[in-house]
Design a protein around this motif. Structure first.
Motif, mmCIF file in Angstrom:
data_model
loop_
_atom_site.group_PDB
_atom_site.id
_atom_site.type_symbol
_atom_site.label_atom_id
_atom_site.label_comp_id
_atom_site.label_asym_id
_atom_site.label_seq_id
_atom_site.Cartn_x
_atom_site.Cartn_y
_atom_site.Cartn_z
ATOM 1 N N VAL A 30 48.516 36.253 35.413
ATOM 2 C CA VAL A 30 49.341 35.434 36.290
ATOM 3 C C VAL A 30 48.757 34.023 36.325
ATOM 4 O O VAL A 30 47.542 33.836 36.195
ATOM 5 C CB VAL A 30 49.393 36.046 37.715
ATOM 6 N N THR A 31 49.627 33.068 36.446
ATOM 7 C CA THR A 31 49.190 31.685 36.606
ATOM 8 C C THR A 31 49.652 31.185 37.976
ATOM 9 O O THR A 31 50.763 31.514 38.418
ATOM 10 C CB THR A 31 49.724 30.787 35.475
ATOM 11 N N ILE A 32 48.797 30.435 38.625
ATOM 12 C CA ILE A 32 49.021 29.997 40.006
ATOM 13 C C ILE A 32 48.871 28.480 40.061
ATOM 14 O O ILE A 32 47.951 27.917 39.455
ATOM 15 C CB ILE A 32 48.006 30.655 40.965
ATOM 16 N N LEU A 182 40.127 32.553 36.021
ATOM 17 C CA LEU A 182 39.636 33.817 36.580
ATOM 18 C C LEU A 182 39.875 34.910 35.548
ATOM 19 O O LEU A 182 41.028 35.270 35.273
ATOM 20 C CB LEU A 182 40.361 34.143 37.888
ATOM 21 N N GLN A 183 38.801 35.415 34.968
ATOM 22 C CA GLN A 183 38.886 36.456 33.941
ATOM 23 C C GLN A 183 38.788 37.830 34.588
ATOM 24 O O GLN A 183 37.862 38.101 35.350
ATOM 25 C CB GLN A 183 37.774 36.278 32.901
ATOM 26 N N LEU A 195 40.544 37.390 45.512
ATOM 27 C CA LEU A 195 39.698 36.396 44.852
ATOM 28 C C LEU A 195 40.471 35.114 44.558
ATOM 29 O O LEU A 195 39.942 34.015 44.720
ATOM 30 C CB LEU A 195 39.130 36.981 43.552
ATOM 31 N N ALA A 196 41.719 35.246 44.118
ATOM 32 C CA ALA A 196 42.516 34.049 43.837
ATOM 33 C C ALA A 196 42.720 33.234 45.111
ATOM 34 O O ALA A 196 42.609 31.995 45.096
ATOM 35 C CB ALA A 196 43.862 34.444 43.231
ATOM 36 N N GLN A 197 43.004 33.910 46.221
ATOM 37 C CA GLN A 197 43.184 33.185 47.481
ATOM 38 C C GLN A 197 41.884 32.508 47.909
ATOM 39 O O GLN A 197 41.904 31.358 48.388
ATOM 40 C CB GLN A 197 43.667 34.127 48.569
#
Length: 428
Positions: A30-32, A182-183, A195-197
């Motif tokens: 996913v890309t953010i 983020l891998q 983790l993304a948040q």
């Protein structure tokens, strides 16, 4: 059962605060794309919601309720998460990302799927803009693809007990966005979302904390001039001897103290917010549970080396304002005491001069009274002499003897009358 109990009006709000803005489960890849826009001064809370409702109507999506602070929607090509914070609006866009074999994980970003005209009309001013690419990898500690980051500024770490690896250089790219890679080494969707948040909140709060730095630098320049001015005034104080000079110095000190307090009022909120955001950065870094990668600093180490000195500058400016305000207030009180003593001495001299004048006036009055008694007695006795002389007295009694006998009597009566006239007004 609970409906039968008397409930606090804020109970539901407080209970739901722990669940506000929860992390979203994310399916890799996913890309953010993350935007944080500071609200314009005087802007209403509903401006961002109205703008979001325009996008919803364009795509046929149910818009958020008026006044909503949190909303998530699926627009087909992308998803959107909206958050309303105290001083900024957070816009987070999601889009399925490229496979792990893509040469550039940031080649197709989430924000590219969003209408450009709608983005251009976003309310507020954009402070934070970042891309986060979440990709699957075959093994751990796989280096980022070449060209993604500046090698000399690279930071990275294993996260969440080795479930993922994060890479970034915290630099603005050609498109004005920072990049974080983020891998995924086997994260669950919940872990990926958490983790993304944490990563986009670190980037957001980092920038918001640094908003205090320009204000600190501006304040430092002003404080340097104020400190030099205060030192110059304090150096002149021992040589001041005239009351007018002390009053002029007091006015100058009061003006300087007013300027320092204005500087404190202007920067207090920004400095306090900067410290609060800096603390939030530290808490989000703890959520990552970093483990060191060989040859590169961790995100925590990188930010401590770059962010902490900036916040130390903010703290130094705030402490300097407080110290200078205290010094200036002390100088003002000292000079006020000197002016008060000088004024008291001047008042004592005036009172002494007034007392001397009063005594002189009293002596003059007494002299005038004595002359008045003599003059009035003389005129009274003269009139009595004219009244007595025409009469003939037999034997040794003559008019001149009667007038002579009446001299002390008349003088005593005149003196008594004038004395009473002087005492009565003073009693009144």
């Amino acid at each position: 059962m609970i409906q039968n109990l008397p409930l606090h009006p804020d109970r539901d709000l407080l209970a739901g605060e722990l669940h506000a803005r929860p992390p979203l489960p994310l399916a890799t890849p996913v890309t953010i794309s993350r935007l944080a826009c500071l609200a314009e001064p005087g802007a209403t809370k509903g401006t961002a919601i109205e703008h979001l409702a325009m996008l919803c109507r364009r795509y046929g999506v149910t818009p958020p309720a008026p006044g909503a602070d949190f909303w998530i929607g699926d627009f087909g090509r992308f998803s959107l998460r909206y958050e309303r914070h105290t001083e900024f609006d957070g816009w987070t866009f999601f889009r399925p990302g490229p496979d792990s074999g893509a040469p550039d994980p940031f080649d197709e970003t989430a924000i590219e799927a969003v209408p450009t005209d709608w983005l251009a009309a976003l309310p507020g001013r954009t402070l934070v803009a970042s891309h986060i690419a979440v990709l699957r990898t075959q093994g751990e500690d796989e280096p980022p693809p070449p060209g993604c980051f500046v090698p000399d500024n690279l930071a990275g770490a294993n996260l969440s007990a080795g479930a993922a690896t994060c890479w970034t250089d915290f630099r603005l790219g050609a498109d004005g966005f920072t990049r974080l890679l983020l891998q995924d080494h086997g994260m669950t969707p919940a872990t990926a979302g958490r983790l993304a948040q944490a990563l986009w909140e670190i980037e957001t709060y980092r920038m918001l904390a640094l908003l205090a730095l320009p204000a600190a630098r501006t304040a430092t320049a002003e404080l340097t001039r104020a400190s030099e001015r205060l030192a110059a005034i304090a150096g002149r104080l021992p040589g001041l001897s005239e009351l007018e000079e002390e009053r002029a110095a007091l006015e100058e000190l009061t003006d300087l103290a007013t300027g320092i307090e204005q500087q404190a009022a202007v920067t207090a909120d920004r400095f306090s917010a900067g410290r609060a955001y800096h603390a939030l950065v530290g808490r989000r870094l703890q959520v990552l549970r970093e483990q060191r990668l060989h040859g590169v600093p961790t995100l925590t180490e990188y930010l401590e080396r770059r962010l902490d000195p900036a916040m130390a500058t903010v703290d130094a400016a705030r402490n300097r304002i407080q110290t200078l305000s205290t010094r200036c207030a002390r100088a003002v009180e000292l000079l006020r005491a000197r002016v008060a003593v000088a004024q008291e001495e001047q008042t004592q001299r005036l009172l002494a001069a007034m007392a001397d004048t009063g005594r002189a006036q009293l002596r003059l009055q007494e002299t005038v009274e004595g002359l008045s008694v003599a003059a009035i007695s003389y005129y009274v006795l003269s009139l009595l002499g004219y009244a007595i002389k025409p009469f003939e007295f037999g034997g040794w009694l003559r008019g001149e003897m009667i007038v002579a006998v009446l001299v002390p009597v008349i003088a005593a009566i005149v003196w008594t009358r004038m004395r009473r006239r002087r005492i009565k007004p003073s009693l009144l």
